[in-house]
Scaffold this active site. Structure first.
Site, PDB file in Angstrom:
ATOM      1  N   ALA A   1     -54.746 -65.996 -12.858  1.00  0.00           N
ATOM      2  CA  ALA A   1     -54.620 -65.532 -11.471  1.00  0.00           C
ATOM      3  C   ALA A   1     -55.129 -64.109 -11.338  1.00  0.00           C
ATOM      4  O   ALA A   1     -56.285 -63.872 -10.967  1.00  0.00           O
ATOM      5  CB  ALA A   1     -53.166 -65.629 -11.026  1.00  0.00           C
ATOM      6  N   ARG A   2     -54.289 -63.132 -11.649  1.00  0.00           N
ATOM      7  CA  ARG A   2     -54.654 -61.723 -11.583  1.00  0.00           C
ATOM      8  C   ARG A   2     -54.019 -60.993 -12.745  1.00  0.00           C
ATOM      9  O   ARG A   2     -52.883 -61.260 -13.129  1.00  0.00           O
ATOM     10  CB  ARG A   2     -54.186 -61.088 -10.265  1.00  0.00           C
ATOM     11  CG  ARG A   2     -54.980 -61.535  -9.034  1.00  0.00           C
ATOM     12  CD  ARG A   2     -56.411 -61.001  -9.063  1.00  0.00           C
ATOM     13  NE  ARG A   2     -57.152 -61.313  -7.848  1.00  0.00           N
ATOM     14  CZ  ARG A   2     -57.932 -62.369  -7.692  1.00  0.00           C
ATOM     15  NH1 ARG A   2     -58.019 -63.246  -8.687  1.00  0.00           N
ATOM     16  NH2 ARG A   2     -58.593 -62.562  -6.577  1.00  0.00           N
ATOM     17  N   ASP A  33     -57.117 -65.411 -18.722  1.00  0.00           N
ATOM     18  CA  ASP A  33     -58.457 -65.215 -18.156  1.00  0.00           C
ATOM     19  C   ASP A  33     -58.576 -63.881 -17.438  1.00  0.00           C
ATOM     20  O   ASP A  33     -59.685 -63.460 -17.107  1.00  0.00           O
ATOM     21  CB  ASP A  33     -58.783 -66.347 -17.182  1.00  0.00           C
ATOM     22  CG  ASP A  33     -60.209 -66.274 -16.660  1.00  0.00           C
ATOM     23  OD1 ASP A  33     -61.141 -66.148 -17.493  1.00  0.00           O
ATOM     24  OD2 ASP A  33     -60.413 -66.333 -15.430  1.00  0.00           O
ATOM     25  N   GLU A  90     -60.048 -54.426 -16.316  1.00  0.00           N
ATOM     26  CA  GLU A  90     -61.237 -55.195 -16.665  1.00  0.00           C
ATOM     27  C   GLU A  90     -62.491 -54.362 -16.459  1.00  0.00           C
ATOM     28  O   GLU A  90     -62.531 -53.507 -15.565  1.00  0.00           O
ATOM     29  CB  GLU A  90     -61.305 -56.462 -15.807  1.00  0.00           C
ATOM     30  CG  GLU A  90     -60.154 -57.420 -16.061  1.00  0.00           C
ATOM     31  CD  GLU A  90     -60.241 -58.695 -15.228  1.00  0.00           C
ATOM     32  OE1 GLU A  90     -61.230 -58.863 -14.484  1.00  0.00           O
ATOM     33  OE2 GLU A  90     -59.337 -59.530 -15.317  1.00  0.00           O
ATOM     34  N   HIS A 140     -62.489 -63.570 -17.528  1.00  0.00           N
ATOM     35  CA  HIS A 140     -62.388 -63.751 -16.065  1.00  0.00           C
ATOM     36  C   HIS A 140     -63.433 -64.752 -15.571  1.00  0.00           C
ATOM     37  O   HIS A 140     -64.310 -64.432 -14.766  1.00  0.00           O
ATOM     38  CB  HIS A 140     -62.540 -62.413 -15.337  1.00  0.00           C
ATOM     39  CG  HIS A 140     -61.891 -62.425 -13.979  1.00  0.00           C
ATOM     40  ND1 HIS A 140     -61.311 -61.320 -13.428  1.00  0.00           N
ATOM     41  CD2 HIS A 140     -61.729 -63.433 -13.072  1.00  0.00           C
ATOM     42  CE1 HIS A 140     -60.821 -61.629 -12.239  1.00  0.00           C
ATOM     43  NE2 HIS A 140     -61.057 -62.899 -11.997  1.00  0.00           N
ATOM     44  N   LEU A 141     -63.298 -65.983 -16.050  1.00  0.00           N
ATOM     45  CA  LEU A 141     -64.256 -67.037 -15.728  1.00  0.00           C
ATOM     46  C   LEU A 141     -63.784 -67.962 -14.601  1.00  0.00           C
ATOM     47  O   LEU A 141     -64.400 -68.998 -14.354  1.00  0.00           O
ATOM     48  CB  LEU A 141     -64.523 -67.896 -16.985  1.00  0.00           C
ATOM     49  CG  LEU A 141     -65.152 -67.180 -18.175  1.00  0.00           C
ATOM     50  CD1 LEU A 141     -65.324 -68.169 -19.327  1.00  0.00           C
ATOM     51  CD2 LEU A 141     -66.486 -66.566 -17.804  1.00  0.00           C
ATOM     52  N   GLY A 142     -62.707 -67.585 -13.904  1.00  0.00           N
ATOM     53  CA  GLY A 142     -62.129 -68.474 -12.907  1.00  0.00           C
ATOM     54  C   GLY A 142     -63.112 -69.037 -11.907  1.00  0.00           C
ATOM     55  O   GLY A 142     -63.050 -70.211 -11.545  1.00  0.00           O
ATOM     56  N   ALA A 143     -64.037 -68.190 -11.437  1.00  0.00           N
ATOM     57  CA  ALA A 143     -65.005 -68.639 -10.424  1.00  0.00           C
ATOM     58  C   ALA A 143     -66.375 -68.937 -11.009  1.00  0.00           C
ATOM     59  O   ALA A 143     -67.323 -69.189 -10.255  1.00  0.00           O
ATOM     60  CB  ALA A 143     -65.131 -67.582  -9.333  1.00  0.00           C
TER      61      ALA A 143
END
Length: 526
Positions: free
Chosen positions: A231-232, A256, A261, A279-282
């Site tokens: 999430a964050r 993630d 960052e 940080h591959l969420g999107a």
């Protein structure tokens, strides 16, 4: 007529250009090249970017024709929204473009943690065959705890239900009946921590959620628990998580996102039981395509002068001049009312009084809804997704009008009804040529206070010395009071409303409540 010019400053999905259609002149540049960007943006009507192009005050200053900045994604860290607003430039993004990708990554991290996929893969790449060392656990029949049952949390719940799990969730703003329709049982955070075999987090990052799961919380979990955060960063205390894994109080984690960052040197990365991604969420082809198509449609609407569903900064679109000043007021009143609520919301009523009711006021209902939900969900809230969020949570939204307004030219009232039957009712108006937003009534107390970024509300039994006590406590904490007003009713109850120059911590709010014997107290940051 000359076609509007649209600048594409980064590589976007081909579907983006297709969605724009033939009505625009498309030009391109390398947005990461500052000189090239500043030269290209001078005479364009719209710019489409991803994350590498900085659309700041300098760029906006030279872009004299610019009407809309479109970010093909969710985050807006590279867009100066305040400067864009001041320049009259609309900012749009694609708030729903990555929700499926983010949900799927969370499920992937959960499975990877359960089955030790990352360390087993690395061992095999290093020529080591270690079947027994990397024995994992099944997900079937386990308890999955979802922290935050918003759009992404719901998608995760739907996907994990196929594994034959028991789903529980913590989200103070979701009604149990709505969760039950999804097969999810709502619990307290402490219950979720104690019962879950897997915990996955899907909350927005706010002052209330930062550090939500820290040292104390991690001492309440099963030692076999696996924790996922896609999430964050910052919602989990990373130091506390590291210590819990090292001490054997947490079995593993899938991460993630991180407090800072880019992050490449976290102690968590030294642990085999932590699977980590940057940080591959999107980061999927589909999410990028959805984002491109979404912002292309928004650009078409903006340049046609229509209401833009995903405008994140202001009031674009085809609105009557008399309504425009009320749009930000509605959003702020909705946000304040929501912040003052203590339980899940079942109904939001918007009432507009005055001569403005002769116009179409649906945008005020939407703007109020946007304000109510903007701090409660993971992604930015827009005109198009605000009613969807309300529907997902079973919140009824209604609008009523009355041409009569005795004390103000136009008066907007937002009433929020909670699951416990308690109602929060706040009224506001705009005044003067600058259309200053003001709160004029709160739960029956007459006030006249400008809406400010940082506000506080305390209700207490009126007695001498309270104003001085509050002033001393805030001053002692280095918080400057910009304005203060006290209103009281016939029963001796008083409402103190303050506008301050900086946020008031929850600890200080609690201290003020204790020292003045307040019935209630809340600090609000808009």
């Amino acid at each position: 007529m000359t076609k509007p010019r649209v600048l594409i400053a980064e590589e976007l999905s081909p579907a983006t250009v297709e969605a724009l259609g033939p009505d625009f002149e498309i030009i391109t540049c390398d947005g990461a090249n500052r000189a090239e960007l500043l030269a290209a943006i001078v005479d364009v009507d719209a710019i489409l970017v991803r994350s590498a192009t900085m659309v700041d005050a300098e760029a906006l200053d030279v872009a004299k024709r610019l009407k809309v900045v479109a970010r093909a994604g969710v985050g807006l860290d590279n867009v100066d929204v305040k400067a864009a607003t001041q320049a009259g430039v609309m900012v749009v993004n694609a708030p729903t473009s990555n929700i499926v990708s983010a949900a799927e990554l969370a499920v992937g991290l959960l499975l990877a943690s359960a089955r030790n996929i990352a360390p087993a893969n690395e061992a095999l790449h290093n020529g080591e065959w270690k079947r027994s060392k990397y024995t994992g656990v099944e997900v079937a029949d386990k308890v999955i705890g979802i922290v935050g049952l918003g759009r992404i949390g719901v998608l995760v719940a739907q996907r994990l239900s196929a594994f034959g799990v028991r789903l529980i969730a913590y989200d103070p703003y979701v009604q149990p009946a709505r969760a039950a329709q999804l097969g999810v049982r709502m619990v307290t955070l402490d219950e979720l921590l104690a019962e879950s075999d897997f915990i996955t987090i899907h909350l927005p990052k706010t002052p209330e959620t930062v550090g939500l799961i820290g040292e104390a919380e991690l001492r309440k979990t099963k030692p076999t628990v696996h924790i996922v955060n896609a999430a964050r960063g910052g919602i989990i205390d990373e130091t506390a998580l590291y210590n819990a894994i090292v001490d054997g109080r947490v079995a593993g984690a899938g991460l993630d996102v991180y407090a800072k960052e880019p992050c490449t040197d976290s102690p968590l990365f030294t642990l085999e039981t932590v699977v980590a991604t940057p940080h591959l969420g999107a980061s999927t082809d589909e999410a990028q395509e959805k984002a491109g198509i979404s912002v292309a449609r928004s650009v078409r609407l903006a340049l046609a002068g229509e209401l833009v569903p995903d405008a994140v900064n202001v009031q674009g679109g085809n609105l009557h001049e008399d309504i425009k000043p009320l749009v930000p007021l509605a959003e702020k009143l909705g946000a304040i009312a929501c912040a003052l609520a203590d339980a899940a919301i079942v109904r939001v009523e918007v009432e507009v009084r005055g001569a403005v009711v002769e116009h179409d006021l649906r945008v005020l209902e939407l703007s109020t809804t946007k304000g109510v939900f903007q701090t409660l969900v993971h992604d930015p809230v827009s005109f198009v997704n605000a009613p969807v969020l309300a529907e997902q949570r079973g919140v009824d939204i209604s609008l009523k009008t009355d041409p009569m307004s005795d004390d103000h030219k136009n008066l907007l009232t937002v009433s929020i009804t909670q699951t416990d039957g308690v109602t929060v009712c706040i009224s506001g108006t705009v005044a003067g040529s600058a259309h200053q937003a003001k709160v004029v009534e709160l739960n029956g107390f007459d006030i006249d206070v400008p809406v400010s970024t940082h506000m506080a509300f305390f209700r207490y039994h009126d007695r001498p010395g309270v104003v001085g006590q509050v002033g001393n406590l805030l001053g002692g904490s280095g918080i400057n009071i910009a304005g203060m007003q006290v209103s009281r009713d016939y029963e001796g109850h008083a409402l103190m409303v303050l506008t301050v120059d900086s946020p008031i911590s929850q600890e200080l709010v609690d201290q003020i409540i204790a020292d003045i014997g307040a019935h209630t107290g809340k600090a609000v940051t808009l």
